[in-house]
Design a protein around this motif. Structure first.
Motif, PDB file in Angstrom:
ATOM      1  N   LEU A   1       0.293  -1.145  -0.051  1.00 54.76           N
ATOM      2  CA  LEU A   1      -0.246   0.314   0.377  1.00 54.76           C
ATOM      3  C   LEU A   1       1.137   1.507  -0.295  1.00 54.76           C
ATOM      4  O   LEU A   1       2.063   1.125   0.519  1.00 54.76           O
ATOM      5  CB  LEU A   1      -0.921   0.398   1.357  1.00 54.76           C
ATOM      6  N   CYS A   2       0.416   2.025  -0.751  1.00 50.11           N
ATOM      7  CA  CYS A   2       1.459   3.121  -0.868  1.00 50.11           C
ATOM      8  C   CYS A   2       0.656   4.346  -0.319  1.00 50.11           C
ATOM      9  O   CYS A   2      -0.643   4.086  -0.313  1.00 50.11           O
ATOM     10  CB  CYS A   2       1.927   3.528  -2.104  1.00 50.11           C
ATOM     11  N   GLU A   3       1.170   5.585  -0.360  1.00 48.45           N
ATOM     12  CA  GLU A   3       0.795   6.958   0.239  1.00 48.45           C
ATOM     13  C   GLU A   3      -0.630   7.009  -0.820  1.00 48.45           C
ATOM     14  O   GLU A   3      -1.063   7.192  -1.594  1.00 48.45           O
ATOM     15  CB  GLU A   3       1.808   7.966   0.502  1.00 48.45           C
ATOM     16  N   THR A   4      -1.212   7.877  -0.007  1.00 49.08           N
ATOM     17  CA  THR A   4      -2.213   8.028   0.009  1.00 49.08           C
ATOM     18  C   THR A   4      -2.421   8.749  -1.624  1.00 49.08           C
ATOM     19  O   THR A   4      -3.565   8.093  -2.350  1.00 49.08           O
ATOM     20  CB  THR A   4      -2.840   9.381   0.496  1.00 49.08           C
ATOM     21  N   ALA A   5      -2.206  10.235  -2.649  1.00 53.57           N
ATOM     22  CA  ALA A   5      -1.876  10.269  -3.319  1.00 53.57           C
ATOM     23  C   ALA A   5      -1.570   8.685  -4.728  1.00 53.57           C
ATOM     24  O   ALA A   5      -2.369   8.561  -6.125  1.00 53.57           O
ATOM     25  CB  ALA A   5      -1.707  11.642  -4.360  1.00 53.57           C
ATOM     26  N   GLY A   6      -0.443   8.031  -4.587  1.00 50.38           N
ATOM     27  CA  GLY A   6      -0.219   7.802  -5.385  1.00 50.38           C
ATOM     28  C   GLY A   6       0.380   7.557  -6.857  1.00 50.38           C
ATOM     29  O   GLY A   6       0.667   7.053  -7.568  1.00 50.38           O
ATOM     30  N   GLU A   7       0.951   8.866  -6.285  1.00 45.49           N
ATOM     31  CA  GLU A   7       1.464   9.465  -8.171  1.00 45.49           C
ATOM     32  C   GLU A   7       3.339  10.279  -7.619  1.00 45.49           C
ATOM     33  O   GLU A   7       3.328  10.422  -8.725  1.00 45.49           O
ATOM     34  CB  GLU A   7       0.539  10.498  -8.392  1.00 45.49           C
ATOM     35  N   SER A   8       3.625   9.924  -6.701  1.00 44.17           N
ATOM     36  CA  SER A   8       4.679  10.839  -6.071  1.00 44.17           C
ATOM     37  C   SER A   8       6.101  10.885  -6.762  1.00 44.17           C
ATOM     38  O   SER A   8       6.623  10.965  -5.914  1.00 44.17           O
ATOM     39  CB  SER A   8       4.525  11.808  -5.145  1.00 44.17           C
ATOM     40  N   GLY A   9       6.005   9.263  -7.417  1.00 48.26           N
ATOM     41  CA  GLY A   9       7.359   8.509  -7.787  1.00 48.26           C
ATOM     42  C   GLY A   9       7.154   7.575  -6.457  1.00 48.26           C
ATOM     43  O   GLY A   9       6.949   6.460  -5.408  1.00 48.26           O
ATOM     44  N   THR A  10       8.070   6.532  -7.319  1.00 47.50           N
ATOM     45  CA  THR A  10       8.011   5.207  -7.031  1.00 47.50           C
ATOM     46  C   THR A  10       8.563   4.830  -5.369  1.00 47.50           C
ATOM     47  O   THR A  10       8.804   4.280  -4.018  1.00 47.50           O
ATOM     48  CB  THR A  10       8.768   4.356  -7.585  1.00 47.50           C
ATOM     49  N   SER A  11      10.014   5.940  -4.991  1.00 50.00           N
ATOM     50  CA  SER A  11      10.055   6.272  -3.996  1.00 50.00           C
ATOM     51  C   SER A  11       9.593   6.070  -2.710  1.00 50.00           C
ATOM     52  O   SER A  11       9.805   6.030  -1.491  1.00 50.00           O
ATOM     53  CB  SER A  11      11.143   7.185  -3.568  1.00 50.00           C
ATOM     54  N   GLN A  12       8.303   6.665  -2.866  1.00 48.47           N
ATOM     55  CA  GLN A  12       6.723   6.838  -2.012  1.00 48.47           C
ATOM     56  C   GLN A  12       6.387   5.973  -1.425  1.00 48.47           C
ATOM     57  O   GLN A  12       5.941   4.634  -0.321  1.00 48.47           O
ATOM     58  CB  GLN A  12       5.862   8.218  -2.167  1.00 48.47           C
ATOM     59  N   ALA A  13       6.129   5.188  -2.699  1.00 44.10           N
ATOM     60  CA  ALA A  13       5.710   3.265  -2.138  1.00 44.10           C
ATOM     61  C   ALA A  13       5.975   2.725  -0.744  1.00 44.10           C
ATOM     62  O   ALA A  13       7.369   2.591  -1.235  1.00 44.10           O
ATOM     63  CB  ALA A  13       5.061   2.637  -3.350  1.00 44.10           C
TER      64      ALA A  13
ATOM     65  N   SER B   1      16.485   2.057  -6.101  1.00 44.26           N
ATOM     66  CA  SER B   1      15.840   3.543  -6.824  1.00 44.26           C
ATOM     67  C   SER B   1      17.141   4.506  -5.953  1.00 44.26           C
ATOM     68  O   SER B   1      17.300   5.182  -7.145  1.00 44.26           O
ATOM     69  CB  SER B   1      14.414   3.368  -6.892  1.00 44.26           C
TER      70      SER B   1
ATOM     71  N   GLN C   1      19.613   6.526  -7.944  1.00 44.87           N
ATOM     72  CA  GLN C   1      18.348   8.346  -8.086  1.00 44.87           C
ATOM     73  C   GLN C   1      20.029   8.835  -7.079  1.00 44.87           C
ATOM     74  O   GLN C   1      20.026  10.220  -7.476  1.00 44.87           O
ATOM     75  CB  GLN C   1      17.282   8.613  -6.683  1.00 44.87           C
TER      76      GLN C   1
ATOM     77  N   HIS D   1       0.912   3.140 -10.843  1.00 44.44           N
ATOM     78  CA  HIS D   1       2.604   4.581 -11.378  1.00 44.44           C
ATOM     79  C   HIS D   1       3.319   4.088 -11.520  1.00 44.44           C
ATOM     80  O   HIS D   1       3.858   4.110 -12.214  1.00 44.44           O
ATOM     81  CB  HIS D   1       1.860   5.329  -9.743  1.00 44.44           C
TER      82      HIS D   1
ATOM     83  N   ASN E   1       1.226  14.779  -0.583  1.00 43.50           N
ATOM     84  CA  ASN E   1       1.245  14.623  -1.901  1.00 43.50           C
ATOM     85  C   ASN E   1       0.537  15.932  -2.479  1.00 43.50           C
ATOM     86  O   ASN E   1       0.856  15.911  -3.166  1.00 43.50           O
ATOM     87  CB  ASN E   1       1.296  13.420  -2.494  1.00 43.50           C
TER      88      ASN E   1
END
Lengths: 435, 435
Positions: free
Chosen positions: A327-339, A364, A368, B146, B402
């Motif tokens: 499960l990733c952070e809420t918006a799920g769009e800000s880059g894989t490093s968030q997931a 990752s 980076q 994503h 995000n």
């Protein structure tokens, strides 16, 4: 050996396969630069040989065939030998070079350099027959040497490892600075042997001194400690003051007073010594570059082996439970490093899944970070390209020559209190707008 | 067939060999993207399948398992099928992917995407057992989608041909915009079925609408005419006004008034239709991309064959006279494209040498022009990376989420009257300074 390309695709591709492939790709990049290092070394040696040959040819032509006839022959034989070594290194790296899908620029620059080498025999015959002027011979050698150095610049463009990229940037800027030094030797020789410096020659000398300094600054910013030490010793050598005295003498004499033409020989010897000393620094950077490549390659290979062991053990453990839900952070769009910062532990085996996922995340982050660290080396390479482009633009739009274009650019930078690469960038981007 | 890699190096490397190699390298790049095109197509289809599955799962969970139970099963089966096609395409391109020395990022992003797919079975079980909330399920699907879209972004990074790069940039921005549209569907569904939109949800909706528009703008800037036409038809469709009406309704209702929960079904259908229409535009771009790859590949192959014939005929002619001496412009330092503008015609056969040299020069100019034209496509890709980096920086330094980070960035841009990518770049470069 883990560096072989996996030509057989896995039956069902898995995250672990591609994680390993990502690591293998890094290893291949390092291996490529281990090989490219040899090519760069032969280019460095060949350029030095051609610079010596150019100097001797100049004196030979300037003296009406009286001086350096024998020396020139010996130097030509040396250069021939060095060219053969370059051809050999090129053949060895040929498969790697042509296996890329992104190296068409590099390959075409090699073509340009080879074309120059193919024309060298005829150039030498013309020098031997005194069928051209010293200035014409210098220009022909300059063009060839420029093409050879450009090959190294292009090669540096695809390094993925920041520490290796930095040393290659140091190396190629030192080569470039040394070439400006060689051109200064030629320009000074022309002035001292004629006994006078007209304003064009004086400005050319000043341009070449400034261009050298800019190159050496970049070199120093990226070099290893040993090479920096050698460089500082070179700078502290009394020869530097002596050369500076000659420069002053040449630039202050003007076109009406005359100098003792005997000074030409001393100038030539001093600058030749300086270039040999620069070559020693160059060899030191080359040595560090090679050592760093070997070191990084060994590290990367060990790290890959470690990952493979780790993944194999995870594979064994994961036979039982299914892979974990991420499960990733809420918006799920800000880059894989968030997931993956939030984990669901419901109904699945968290421990093992997390481990494989962590390895992907870690890779990752590593990539980076490497890319961030690469930034400054890439910028140094980009700066050179932009400056060449800006100079070309000025030459075309104002109908001026290379030296004048460089002067315009430097004046702009001084007037605006900005750095040269910055002014060059602004100029290129404005030209794009005005097209 | 000229695209095979020349693994056997030439005995003595010649300019002609490397000129050909440079052309072959371009051809290899085009061939690579012909194959990558298939992979991108399977990703586009898989993403669409997962978006449908996500939508159905949401409704299923939101309705306590009442609605969409059968539909969801059918969609899961579809997605399974699409995943298999993705795996197949990946296997087909595996050799090409892992043969590069510069694709470690791409490979690691594929690893991340595959990891998400491996966890999908367990996610579906949790949805089936209603063991998580609609929001949690949405997040998991978002993360996976994503990662899949990021694979396409990374793949676009190595295109060498500007027209192909442009279409890939159009494609991936359309995919990204459509994904924001999917997230808007989910957010709106949550609001309408609960009958209220709190301020966080309202802001999220606004963020998603703006993010879509930005993506669609980039898409439109790079798309082919046919896709643009489809896009304009989609925009002119009455559904767009209807959706706009729903958006207004949702965002103006606030948290205290309540809406008819029946609206949720209409919203869901409208947005689903819109996403299907977007998928049609995506398919059109994909078709143009493929056609362009085929076209450019054929052109490049013909051009290579032409060069080979030309060079062979020159080789024949050059058996007699030696290659020509190349004299370059005075300073000999301003880039290879200068060299050869002045020619010495003394004692050498100018005609043939000039021709081979011209071919190398022409290739230099072509590559330079392609690189210049690539610039805008590369910038669009770079902009996205920079924005993700800026958002991440804001999230970390301010401890915000995000959506909030995106809002901060947008507000900065509005306040300063600058474009979003510009503000993001400034922020990232300042962060580097402040580290």
């Amino acid at each position: 050996m883990n560096t072989r390309k996996r030509k057989t695709p896995p039956q069902t591709p898995s995250a672990a396969d591609y994680l390993i492939a990502s690591r293998q790709c890094e290893l291949m990049n390092l291996q490529y630069f281990l090989q490219m290092g040899k090519l760069v070394q032969t280019i460095s040696n060949l350029v030095h040989g051609l610079q010596r040959e150019r100097g001797a040819s100049n004196v030979f032509l300037g003296s009406g065939g009286e001086k350096f006839a024998q020396e020139r022959k010996a130097m030509v034989a040396d250069s021939e030998q060095l060219a053969t070594l370059f051809y050999q290194a090129l053949s060895e790296v040929h498969g790697e070079l042509t296996g890329h899908t992104v190296s068409s620029h590099l390959l075409n620059h090699i073509a340009a350099a080879l074309h120059g080498l193919e024309a060298l025999q005829s150039l030498r015959e013309q020098v031997h027959n005194q069928a051209l002027t010293a200035a014409e011979a210098t220009d022909a050698y300059c063009s060839l040497i420029h093409n050879l150095i450009t090959v190294v610049f292009e090669a540096a463009d695809t390094v993925a490892d920041p520490s290796i990229a930095g040393l290659l940037v140091a190396m190629v800027h030192l080569m470039n600075g040394k070439e400006y030094c060689g051109q200064e030797r030629a320009a000074g020789s022309a002035g001292f042997s004629s006994g006078a410096f007209d304003s064009a020659l004086t400005q050319r000398m000043m341009h070449l001194v400034e261009a050298q300094e800019r190159c050496f600054d970049v070199f120093f910013g990226f070099a290893d400690d040993e090479s920096k030490g050698l460089w500082q010793a070179l700078r502290a050598h009394e020869r530097e003051q002596e050369i500076e005295r000659f420069r002053q003498l040449g630039c202050s004499v003007g076109r009406y007073k005359t100098l003792d033409p005997e000074l030409a020989d001393s100038w030539f010897s001093l600058m030749t010594e300086r270039m040999d000393a620069l070559k020693e620094v160059e060899d030191a950077v080359e040595g560090s570059f090679h050592a760093r490549c070997v070191e990084r390659f060994a590290e990367a290979r060990n790290s890959l082996a470690h990952q493979e062991t780790l993944i194999a053990s995870l594979d064994g453990q994961e036979q039982g439970p299914k892979p974990v839900l991420v499960l990733c952070e809420t918006a799920g769009e800000s880059g894989t490093s968030q997931a993956g910062e939030t984990w669901s532990s419901e109904g699945v085996s968290q421990q093992f899944g997390r481990s494989i996922f962590d390895l992907v995340q870690e890779q990752s982050r590593r990539l980076q970070q490497m890319q961030d660290e690469l930034q400054s080396a890439k910028e140094a390479l980009e700066d050179r390209k932009t400056q060449e482009k800006a100079v070309l633009l000025l030459m075309e739009s104002r109908g001026i020559d290379n030296d004048q274009a460089h002067r315009v650019l430097r004046k702009l930078a001084m007037d605006q209190g900005r750095k040269l690469p910055e002014v060059a960038r602004a100029l290129v981007s404005m030209a794009d707008l005005l097209k």
